[in-house]
Design a protein around this motif. Sequence first.
Motif, mmCIF file in Angstrom:
data_model
loop_
_atom_site.group_PDB
_atom_site.id
_atom_site.type_symbol
_atom_site.label_atom_id
_atom_site.label_comp_id
_atom_site.label_asym_id
_atom_site.label_seq_id
_atom_site.Cartn_x
_atom_site.Cartn_y
_atom_site.Cartn_z
ATOM 1 N N LYS A 14 0.792 -1.295 -0.098
ATOM 2 C CA LYS A 14 -0.037 0.092 -0.002
ATOM 3 C C LYS A 14 1.006 1.457 -0.030
ATOM 4 N N ASP A 15 1.879 1.124 0.952
ATOM 5 C CA ASP A 15 2.690 2.539 0.776
ATOM 6 C C ASP A 15 3.525 2.808 -0.501
ATOM 7 N N VAL A 24 -5.582 5.116 -1.470
ATOM 8 C CA VAL A 24 -6.161 3.874 -1.020
ATOM 9 C C VAL A 24 -7.687 4.033 -0.661
ATOM 10 N N GLU A 27 -9.720 -1.141 2.667
ATOM 11 C CA GLU A 27 -8.838 -2.382 2.758
ATOM 12 C C GLU A 27 -9.543 -3.422 3.839
ATOM 13 N N VAL A 42 -7.162 -4.845 -1.084
ATOM 14 C CA VAL A 42 -7.283 -3.369 -1.015
ATOM 15 C C VAL A 42 -7.694 -2.941 -2.333
ATOM 16 N N LEU A 44 -8.062 0.714 -4.456
ATOM 17 C CA LEU A 44 -7.449 1.990 -4.632
ATOM 18 C C LEU A 44 -7.687 2.317 -6.372
#
Length: 120
Positions: A14-15, A24, A27, A42, A44
Amino acid sequence: MAVIDVAGYVAELKDHAIDHGFHVHDERHFVETYSLRQSWEVELHPEEGCNGPLDLHLALEVDPRVLLAFEDKVMELPEEAEPPDEYSFPLTFTWALPPLAHSPDLLPLALDLAGIGGVD
């Protein structure tokens, strides 16, 4: 301590997406109580298209038997040895786009793509 930090991997994923301009939205982490199978999901999309049509869905499924077998194999190996490449978890990327209002002419598109990627 576990050999693999799956939750940490998902957080790094995610980072990484955020560093590359994604936002994002949602999640989820599911754990089946009977089998202990886990999945992370997740949702996004590109940051500049927050209310746009493009969405990306990431899903990682972890089978506890595969995870435990991998951990057992790593514990048996000498300190500097690499584990065998026979254990994997499916990581699925799914893009969603709405239908185009004006569809492209597919013949010129196929010819252009064949010129770039070859006839195969």
